[in-house]
Design a protein around this motif. Sequence first.
Motif, PDB file in Angstrom:
ATOM      1  N   ALA A 133       0.874  -1.195   0.106  1.00  0.00           N
ATOM      2  CA  ALA A 133       0.229   0.041  -0.054  1.00  0.00           C
ATOM      3  C   ALA A 133       0.830   1.460   0.120  1.00  0.00           C
ATOM      4  CB  ALA A 133      -0.848   0.001   1.245  1.00  0.00           C
ATOM      5  N   SER A 134       0.305   2.419  -0.176  1.00  0.00           N
ATOM      6  CA  SER A 134       0.990   3.860  -0.172  1.00  0.00           C
ATOM      7  C   SER A 134       1.179   4.159   1.135  1.00  0.00           C
ATOM      8  CB  SER A 134       0.299   5.037  -0.773  1.00  0.00           C
ATOM      9  OG  SER A 134      -0.267   4.521  -2.124  1.00  0.00           O
ATOM     10  N   ASN A 163      -7.910  11.705  20.239  1.00  0.00           N
ATOM     11  CA  ASN A 163      -7.447  12.305  19.113  1.00  0.00           C
ATOM     12  C   ASN A 163      -8.383  11.878  17.912  1.00  0.00           C
ATOM     13  OD1 ASN A 163      -5.014  12.334  20.474  1.00  0.00           O
ATOM     14  ND2 ASN A 163      -4.194  10.389  19.654  1.00  0.00           N
ATOM     15  N   VAL A 217      -9.558   3.740  12.713  1.00  0.00           N
ATOM     16  CA  VAL A 217      -8.816   4.127  11.558  1.00  0.00           C
ATOM     17  C   VAL A 217      -9.413   3.782  10.172  1.00  0.00           C
ATOM     18  CG1 VAL A 217      -6.679   4.459  10.602  1.00  0.00           C
ATOM     19  CG2 VAL A 217      -6.757   4.068  12.910  1.00  0.00           C
ATOM     20  N   TYR A 232      -3.120  -4.866  11.697  1.00  0.00           N
ATOM     21  CA  TYR A 232      -4.055  -4.640  12.663  1.00  0.00           C
ATOM     22  C   TYR A 232      -3.698  -5.709  14.182  1.00  0.00           C
ATOM     23  CZ  TYR A 232      -8.384  -2.515  13.896  1.00  0.00           C
ATOM     24  OH  TYR A 232      -9.140  -1.835  14.506  1.00  0.00           O
ATOM     25  N   ARG A 234      -1.088  -7.510  14.486  1.00  0.00           N
ATOM     26  CA  ARG A 234       0.138  -7.560  14.940  1.00  0.00           C
ATOM     27  C   ARG A 234       0.588  -6.125  15.605  1.00  0.00           C
ATOM     28  NH1 ARG A 234       3.458  -7.434  10.031  1.00  0.00           N
ATOM     29  NH2 ARG A 234       3.382  -5.167  10.172  1.00  0.00           N
ATOM     30  N   GLU A 235      -0.113  -5.034  15.007  1.00  0.00           N
ATOM     31  CA  GLU A 235       0.571  -3.865  15.384  1.00  0.00           C
ATOM     32  C   GLU A 235      -0.169  -3.249  16.722  1.00  0.00           C
ATOM     33  OE1 GLU A 235       3.409  -2.135  14.502  1.00  0.00           O
ATOM     34  OE2 GLU A 235       3.396  -3.731  13.097  1.00  0.00           O
ATOM     35  N   TYR A 236      -1.290  -3.421  16.801  1.00  0.00           N
ATOM     36  CA  TYR A 236      -2.194  -3.095  17.959  1.00  0.00           C
ATOM     37  C   TYR A 236      -1.571  -3.679  19.302  1.00  0.00           C
ATOM     38  CZ  TYR A 236      -5.442   0.011  15.912  1.00  0.00           C
ATOM     39  OH  TYR A 236      -5.766   1.159  14.888  1.00  0.00           O
TER      40      TYR A 236
HETATM   41  O1  16C Z   1      -3.026   5.622  19.000  1.00  0.00           O
HETATM   42  C1  16C Z   1      -1.999   5.502  18.596  1.00  0.00           C
HETATM   43  N1  16C Z   1      -1.197   6.590  18.486  1.00  0.00           N
HETATM   44  C2  16C Z   1      -1.552   7.952  18.474  1.00  0.00           C
HETATM   45  C3  16C Z   1      -0.249   8.863  18.514  1.00  0.00           C
HETATM   46  O2  16C Z   1       0.270   8.462  17.261  1.00  0.00           O
HETATM   47  C4  16C Z   1      -2.473   8.439  17.430  1.00  0.00           C
HETATM   48  C5  16C Z   1      -2.008   7.758  16.042  1.00  0.00           C
HETATM   49  C6  16C Z   1      -2.858   6.770  15.267  1.00  0.00           C
HETATM   50  C7  16C Z   1      -2.359   6.460  14.126  1.00  0.00           C
HETATM   51  C8  16C Z   1      -3.105   5.507  13.112  1.00  0.00           C
HETATM   52  C9  16C Z   1      -2.527   4.646  12.330  1.00  0.00           C
HETATM   53  C10 16C Z   1      -1.864   5.678  11.185  1.00  0.00           C
HETATM   54  C11 16C Z   1      -1.559   4.592  10.011  1.00  0.00           C
HETATM   55  C12 16C Z   1      -0.558   3.911  10.297  1.00  0.00           C
HETATM   56  C13 16C Z   1       0.039   2.753   9.260  1.00  0.00           C
HETATM   57  C14 16C Z   1       0.417   1.564   9.797  1.00  0.00           C
HETATM   58  C15 16C Z   1       1.848   1.402   9.835  1.00  0.00           C
HETATM   59  C16 16C Z   1       2.329  -0.084  10.441  1.00  0.00           C
HETATM   60  C17 16C Z   1       3.734  -0.027  10.236  1.00  0.00           C
HETATM   61  C18 16C Z   1       4.242  -1.443  10.246  1.00  0.00           C
HETATM   62  C19 16C Z   1       5.635  -1.559   9.917  1.00  0.00           C
HETATM   63  O3  16C Z   1      -3.835   8.044  17.770  1.00  0.00           O
HETATM   64  C20 16C Z   1      -1.446   3.888  18.572  1.00  0.00           C
HETATM   65  C21 16C Z   1      -1.591   3.513  17.186  1.00  0.00           C
HETATM   66  C22 16C Z   1      -1.269   2.361  16.953  1.00  0.00           C
HETATM   67  C23 16C Z   1      -1.488   1.812  15.525  1.00  0.00           C
HETATM   68  C24 16C Z   1      -1.774   0.466  15.147  1.00  0.00           C
HETATM   69  C25 16C Z   1      -1.694   0.214  13.694  1.00  0.00           C
HETATM   70  C26 16C Z   1      -2.954   0.694  13.162  1.00  0.00           C
HETATM   71  C27 16C Z   1      -3.137  -0.113  11.632  1.00  0.00           C
HETATM   72  C28 16C Z   1      -4.371   0.727  11.145  1.00  0.00           C
HETATM   73  C29 16C Z   1      -4.270   0.561   9.556  1.00  0.00           C
HETATM   74  C30 16C Z   1      -4.261   1.925   8.870  1.00  0.00           C
HETATM   75  C31 16C Z   1      -4.326   1.951   7.360  1.00  0.00           C
HETATM   76  C32 16C Z   1      -2.828   1.528   7.049  1.00  0.00           C
HETATM   77  C33 16C Z   1      -3.222   1.478   5.404  1.00  0.00           C
HETATM   78  C34 16C Z   1      -1.980   0.937   4.810  1.00  0.00           C
END
Ligand code: 16C
Length: 258
Positions: A133-134, A163, A217, A232, A234-236
């Motif tokens: 993905a982008s 947020n 999100v 999702y 894995r990361e949460y």
């Molecule tokens: O709440 C969290 N963090 C806060 C402070 O930063 C704030 C930010 C939220 C960011 C939400 C996700 C943004 C996109 C992330 C892209 C995923 C990167 C993964 C990298 C892996 C190598 O509220 C904690 C946030 C914890 C996030 C967990 C991952 C969520 C994945 C959601 C998928 C989003 C779509 C991505 C499309 C490719």
Amino acid sequence: DRLKQKSVSIVQNPVSSAAVNHKLWPEIEKVTMEQLHYARLGVGEDVGVWQLFAEDGEMRMYRREEEVDGLVVDPLKACHVVRGVTGRELCQIFFSPEYRSGWETTLEDMTVAETISNDTLIFMQTHKRIWPASQRDALFWSHIRSVPDTEDPDASDLWIVCNHSTELPQYPPNTGKCVRVYLTVCLVGQTFIDPPKDSKKISREDISCKITYCSVVNPGGWAPASVLRAVYKREYPKFLKRFTSYCIEQCKDKPIQF
Ligand code: 16C
């Protein structure tokens, strides 16, 4: 006497934020209170069905499979108990820009786009790219506050960080290499003290914090559902474990902040 009573109630319910005159304030107030309500609903009381997808010690993570216009937007709700820290400390670390790179593992870059007040900031973040993905970025206001625990008036105040995505002319979406995501996230912390407050000096061993983290999100543009759900999953859990252990580490040698 009536006058006196009125002034007491004003003192007990101050609208203390310096952000009240900002144009975003009505939205900040509304979304923060809605998120607090939503976070406090147990997974059993909530509308819809929550599916447990990760468990580790006292941590429980639930999700609901949801799609909007073919995009996965699965809501997430997580509960955890963290020992040795207060709700205020957890929320302050979640909110404050100086700690962000210490716990946010998906981050590539973070800027404070606007300082609305000391409890309300607008953040511009870019996140790591997930192949194929982008890359994604996010622009959101972040607000921290304490609120009396209406369900248990004798308990200490609850702390919340909310947020929520916003817009700023200086940061238009989808112009460069990033696709803008849209998020609503909250972290709520409730502190428990054992033994009761009035006995000897309270140490970190006597405190624990019940936290609830909720997140929705919207990826903002195409991303394969299977990849997204795998990320999702894995990361949460990785985020919540890293964030809570980081807070314990940051607070352990500092005076307790109730
Ligand atoms: O709440 C969290 N963090 C806060 C402070 O930063 C704030 C930010 C939220 C960011 C939400 C996700 C943004 C996109 C992330 C892209 C995923 C990167 C993964 C990298 C892996 C190598 O509220 C904690 C946030 C914890 C996030 C967990 C991952 C969520 C994945 C959601 C998928 C989003 C779509 C991505 C499309 C490719």
